[in-house]
Motif scaffolding. Sequence first.
Motif, PDB file in Angstrom:
ATOM      1  N   TYR A   6       0.613  -0.911  -0.284  1.00 53.08           N
ATOM      2  CA  TYR A   6       0.017  -0.324   0.123  1.00 53.08           C
ATOM      3  C   TYR A   6       0.956   1.156  -0.445  1.00 53.08           C
ATOM      4  O   TYR A   6       0.209   2.588   0.246  1.00 53.08           O
ATOM      5  CB  TYR A   6      -1.088   0.573   1.158  1.00 53.08           C
ATOM      6  N   ASP A  44       3.504   2.697   7.472  1.00 57.62           N
ATOM      7  CA  ASP A  44       3.547   3.457   6.470  1.00 57.62           C
ATOM      8  C   ASP A  44       3.141   4.075   5.742  1.00 57.62           C
ATOM      9  O   ASP A  44       1.930   5.316   6.392  1.00 57.62           O
ATOM     10  CB  ASP A  44       3.612   2.603   5.029  1.00 57.62           C
ATOM     11  N   ILE A 101      -6.567   3.313   5.657  1.00 59.46           N
ATOM     12  CA  ILE A 101      -7.838   3.586   6.193  1.00 59.46           C
ATOM     13  C   ILE A 101      -8.926   4.161   6.334  1.00 59.46           C
ATOM     14  O   ILE A 101      -8.395   4.776   7.568  1.00 59.46           O
ATOM     15  CB  ILE A 101      -7.334   1.873   7.201  1.00 59.46           C
ATOM     16  N   ASP A 132     -11.497  -2.916   0.363  1.00 62.83           N
ATOM     17  CA  ASP A 132     -11.767  -2.588  -1.005  1.00 62.83           C
ATOM     18  C   ASP A 132     -11.447  -3.833  -1.564  1.00 62.83           C
ATOM     19  O   ASP A 132     -10.205  -3.784  -1.813  1.00 62.83           O
ATOM     20  CB  ASP A 132     -10.934  -1.469  -1.580  1.00 62.83           C
ATOM     21  N   GLY A 187      -7.105 -11.522   2.457  1.00 66.89           N
ATOM     22  CA  GLY A 187      -7.729 -11.414   3.587  1.00 66.89           C
ATOM     23  C   GLY A 187      -7.621 -12.095   4.840  1.00 66.89           C
ATOM     24  O   GLY A 187      -8.133 -11.654   5.704  1.00 66.89           O
ATOM     25  N   LEU A 188      -6.857 -12.923   5.034  1.00 72.88           N
ATOM     26  CA  LEU A 188      -6.866 -13.468   6.650  1.00 72.88           C
ATOM     27  C   LEU A 188      -5.083 -13.137   6.732  1.00 72.88           C
ATOM     28  O   LEU A 188      -5.187 -13.187   8.148  1.00 72.88           O
ATOM     29  CB  LEU A 188      -6.890 -15.114   5.977  1.00 72.88           C
ATOM     30  N   GLY A 189      -4.407 -12.576   6.403  1.00 68.82           N
ATOM     31  CA  GLY A 189      -2.845 -11.731   6.718  1.00 68.82           C
ATOM     32  C   GLY A 189      -2.854 -11.623   8.190  1.00 68.82           C
ATOM     33  O   GLY A 189      -2.316 -12.047   8.915  1.00 68.82           O
TER      34      GLY A 189
END
Length: 265
Positions: free
Chosen positions: A165, A189, A194, A210, A221-223
């Motif tokens: 990102y 970062d 968000i 998103d 989506g699990l990290g």
Amino acid sequence: LRATVSAIQKETGFINGIIIVLHDITEQEKIDQDRREFVANVSHELRTPLTTMRSYLDALAEGAWQDKEIAPSFLHVTQTETERMIRLVNDLLQLSKLDSEDYRFSRDPVNFVKFYHYIIDRFEMTIEQGITFVRELPDEAIYVAVDQDKITQVLDNIISNAIKYSPEGGTITFSIEQHTHEIVVSIKDQGMGIPKSNLSKIFERFYRVDKARTRKLGGTGLGLAIAKEIIEAHDGRIWAESKEGVGTSIYFTLPIESENDEEWE
Ligand code: ADP
């Protein structure tokens, strides 16, 4: 609490009573509901790459395989989708291992400063030009009892998000703050950030701010859900701070064990 209301009606049509039943939605029901939702999510996440692959394979079978221009790119799509499914299944296996009660961590005392440098070095080797790494790490050693493989995974997940990102020319800042009983590790970062309303949800399984965009970036989506499980199993906390258009910081704590603690005996 859930209420069911039913009316007692006579043959004449008159209502001469109402019964209200109050159900306590128990912990078990909540677990069942979460599980159903999880299965629905997994099915959906697997169906998307599978249906994509099916249409490309159909097109290839119907003649596109003979087209020297189209065939390689169609095959490339099926490879990308396969890789995404493998990542997803690996993440799911990881979560189910963490969920199982008899899963044991092997926690050993580690100089966290040295360990953090090592992880950052690894990313710095592979990073594309245009992102700068800044380290705000103490010089002296700080010993923390961790499962190195697991914490490596936590850092991998957070740092790869920060890189994903980050804008061209962005800076990622790594720091460790030492307190009496814990250390606070952070990764900051300068990405798009968000929205406030989504911030607490990013640690939930399958949550993405998103969906379309993050899928394209290869996310499952699990990290962060995995990171949360691992940090909590280490008796730490994990949270995010973010400002849209400014950047995101992910923080987690790890307790500093004193030498008298049982774990060290
Ligand atoms: P993913 O595999 O989609 O990256 P994660 O669990 O790692 O899943 O993250 C969940 C979501 O949180 C991401 O899809 C993204 O929308 C958001 N997110 C995580 N880290 C960052 C970040 N550093 N900057 C902006 N958004 C982020």
